[in-house]
Design an enzyme around this catalytic site. Sequence first.
Site, short mmCIF file in Angstrom:
data_model
loop_
_atom_site.label_atom_id
_atom_site.label_comp_id
_atom_site.label_asym_id
_atom_site.label_seq_id
_atom_site.Cartn_x
_atom_site.Cartn_y
_atom_site.Cartn_z
N HIS A 123 50.62 39.06 35.66
CA HIS A 123 51.19 38.24 34.59
C HIS A 123 52.07 39.10 33.69
O HIS A 123 53.08 38.62 33.17
CB HIS A 123 50.09 37.59 33.76
CG HIS A 123 49.23 36.63 34.55
ND1 HIS A 123 48.20 35.93 33.98
CD2 HIS A 123 49.26 36.27 35.86
CE1 HIS A 123 47.64 35.15 34.89
NE2 HIS A 123 48.25 35.36 36.04
N GLU A 157 44.08 34.77 28.25
CA GLU A 157 44.76 35.49 29.34
C GLU A 157 46.24 35.08 29.34
O GLU A 157 46.58 33.98 29.79
CB GLU A 157 44.10 35.13 30.68
CG GLU A 157 44.76 35.85 31.85
CD GLU A 157 44.12 35.49 33.19
OE1 GLU A 157 42.90 35.23 33.25
OE2 GLU A 157 44.86 35.43 34.18
N HIS A 201 35.43 29.90 37.75
CA HIS A 201 35.79 28.64 37.09
C HIS A 201 34.68 27.67 37.47
O HIS A 201 34.12 27.75 38.58
CB HIS A 201 37.08 28.04 37.64
CG HIS A 201 38.31 28.89 37.52
ND1 HIS A 201 38.64 29.84 38.43
CD2 HIS A 201 39.31 28.86 36.61
CE1 HIS A 201 39.79 30.40 38.07
NE2 HIS A 201 40.22 29.83 36.98
N ASP A 247 35.01 26.29 40.91
CA ASP A 247 34.86 27.22 42.05
C ASP A 247 33.44 27.13 42.59
O ASP A 247 33.18 27.45 43.75
CB ASP A 247 35.05 28.68 41.63
CG ASP A 247 36.38 28.96 40.98
OD1 ASP A 247 37.33 28.23 41.27
OD2 ASP A 247 36.44 29.91 40.17
N ASP A 279 49.32 37.75 43.17
CA ASP A 279 47.90 38.15 43.13
C ASP A 279 47.51 39.06 44.29
O ASP A 279 46.56 38.78 45.03
CB ASP A 279 46.99 36.91 43.14
CG ASP A 279 46.99 36.18 41.80
OD1 ASP A 279 47.47 36.73 40.80
OD2 ASP A 279 46.47 35.04 41.76
N ASP A 283 42.43 41.56 34.55
CA ASP A 283 42.49 40.97 35.89
C ASP A 283 43.30 41.94 36.73
O ASP A 283 44.52 42.07 36.58
CB ASP A 283 43.10 39.57 35.86
CG ASP A 283 42.04 38.50 35.63
OD1 ASP A 283 40.88 38.87 35.33
OD2 ASP A 283 42.34 37.30 35.76
N ASP A 298 41.33 39.58 40.42
CA ASP A 298 41.97 38.28 40.59
C ASP A 298 43.05 38.48 41.66
O ASP A 298 44.25 38.46 41.38
CB ASP A 298 42.56 37.81 39.26
CG ASP A 298 42.94 36.34 39.30
OD1 ASP A 298 42.88 35.76 40.40
OD2 ASP A 298 43.32 35.79 38.26
N ASP A 321 53.54 34.57 41.06
CA ASP A 321 52.24 35.22 40.88
C ASP A 321 51.60 35.44 42.26
O ASP A 321 50.96 34.54 42.78
CB ASP A 321 51.41 34.24 40.03
CG ASP A 321 50.17 34.84 39.47
OD1 ASP A 321 50.05 36.07 39.47
OD2 ASP A 321 49.31 34.06 39.00
N GLU A 366 46.20 40.39 32.77
CA GLU A 366 46.38 40.46 34.22
C GLU A 366 47.68 41.19 34.54
O GLU A 366 48.75 40.88 34.00
CB GLU A 366 46.43 39.04 34.82
CG GLU A 366 46.66 39.12 36.32
CD GLU A 366 46.63 37.78 37.04
OE1 GLU A 366 45.75 36.96 36.74
OE2 GLU A 366 47.48 37.60 37.92
C1 XLS Z 1 46.14 32.17 37.25
C2 XLS Z 1 45.14 32.86 36.46
C3 XLS Z 1 43.73 32.31 36.58
C4 XLS Z 1 42.86 32.84 35.46
C5 XLS Z 1 41.59 32.11 35.27
O1 XLS Z 1 47.27 32.61 37.38
O2 XLS Z 1 45.20 34.20 36.79
O3 XLS Z 1 43.19 32.58 37.81
O4 XLS Z 1 42.55 34.19 35.66
O5 XLS Z 1 41.78 30.76 35.06
CA CA Z 2 43.96 35.87 36.20
CA CA Z 3 47.55 35.58 38.70
#
Ligand code: XLS
Ligand code: CA
Ligand code: CA
Length: 437
Positions: free
Chosen positions: A270, A231, A100, A103, A308, A295, A337, A306, A267
Site C-alpha cells: 500500500h 491500515e 476477517h 474468512d 500482495d 502487513d 498479507d 495491489d 502494508e
Molecule cells: C487489502 C487489505 C486487507 C486488509 C485487511 O488490500 O490489505 O487485506 O489488510 O482488511
Molecule cells: Ca493488508
Molecule cells: Ca494489499
Amino acid sequence: MEFFKGIPEIRYEGSASKNPFAFKFYDAEKIVLGKPMREHLPFAMAWWHNLCANGVDMFGSGTADKSFGARPGTMEHAKAKVDAGFEFMQKLGIRYFCFHDVDLVPEADDIKETNRRLDEISDYILEKMQGTDIKCLWGTANMFGNPRYMNGAGSTNSADVYCFAAAQIKKALDLTVKLGGRGYVFWGGREGYETLLNTDVKFELDNIARLMHMAVDYGRSVGFTGDFYIEPKPKEPMKHQYDFDAATAIGFLRQYGLDKDFKLNIEANHATLAGHTFEHELRICAINGMLGSVDANQGDFLLGWDTDEFPWDVYTATKAMYEIVKGGGLTGGFNFDAKNRRPSYTLEDMVYGYILGMDTFALGLLNAEKLIEEGVIEEFVKHKYASFESGIGKKIVSGKATLKELSEHAEKLGKPALPGSGRQEYLEQALNGVLFR
Ligand code: XLS
Ligand code: CA
Ligand code: CA
C-alpha cells in the site's frame, strides 16, 4: 488428518543449507539487539490469503485447491481450514494469525446465523489454541466484499448498511477479544469515492469517525486493551480511498480525537501504491508515535495495483527493520498479507512463500542490527544538523528566535556557505557494505 504431508517442521539450518524446507536466516532463538529474533519478529499468518484464496483473478478461475478435504461453503470446510491453518503455523513456528470475520465462516443470508457460525468456529479455534502458543495478532471485519458495501461501510449513504457495519465490527471485536488478539484493524476498502459528483466527503469522514468512536467505546467495554489500527491504502478497490497514506490517516485520527486508541498498520504494497516507500510510511508512524503493526508483503513496480507478493526484497526489508527497531518496535507484528502467484498452486508453494517472507525479514533485522552497530547513518544524520546545536541554530530550536533576528543574522552574513554534502552515494555504499559483507 495431516494436510501438509511430507512437509517437516521448518527449522533453521543456516545460509549454506540447500534444503528448501529450512530457514536460512530466521533463527527464532538467536539474540539480536538484546532479544531473540522471534520477539523482534512476531510473524502472523493471514487467514484470507493462506487458507481461502485460490488464485482466482479477473481473467480466470482458481488454480489452487483450498478445500482441505471438505466442501467449500460448509462449516465442515471452515473447521478443516482451522485444522490446516494450525498445522501450517505449527510446522513453520508462526505464533499469530489475522482474520476477517468472513474468512472464518461462510456468510449466511441472515446476520444472526453468521454470528452463530462465528461463535461455533471461534470455540473450535480456542480449542485448537490450547496447548500451543498460537494467538490472534489482529482481527477485522470484512466491510468491502458484500454488495451492501458498494457505497462504503462507515461512509455509506444508507443508515441501515451503516448498522450492518456496526454489527460486524461488534462481533469481530468480540472474536478478537475471545482469541486474545493484540489489535483490531480498520482497512477502509470501500471508504472512498469514485467521483466527487455524487459524494459528500465531509459527511462521510464524520460518519467514519463516529463509527470508530463507537468501536473504541464498545471494545474497551468488553475488555479489549490492545490497539485499534488504521491500515492506509490510497486506492483499489476505490479510485480514491480516504486513508490514503500514513500522514493522511494520522491527520484524520487527530482531527477526530481517535489518536489515543489508534495506531497504524502499514502494508508495504500500500505504501508503494501511495507513491511512497515502505520505510517512508514507517518513519512517518514512528515520529508520530503511531507504529502499530505491519502487513509484510511487496508489490511490483511495473504494476499499478495491489499484488500482495511474498517479500523477497532485502534492501526494503533492511530499511524497514531499521525504521522499526529505531522507532522502538511494533505493538503488533508482521502479518504476511501475501499470496502465492497464481501458477504457484501447490501446498508446498504455501510453505515456500512463508519461508521466503520470514527469511527476508530475518535478513532485514540482521542487517538493521549491523547498520545500528556501525552507526554510519546515525552519525551522518546527526552531523548533518550540527549547525542547530550552537549559536543561532540552537536559538531557533529553543523556539525563542524571531523572524527579525534571523533576518538580521542573514544580512550580517551577506551570503551563507553551502549547507554541506548530502553524501547519498557514500551512504548507499555503506548500506551495500553491510548487506554484502
Ligand atoms: C487489502 C487489505 C486487507 C486488509 C485487511 O488490500 O490489505 O487485506 O489488510 O482488511
Ligand atoms: Ca493488508
Ligand atoms: Ca494489499
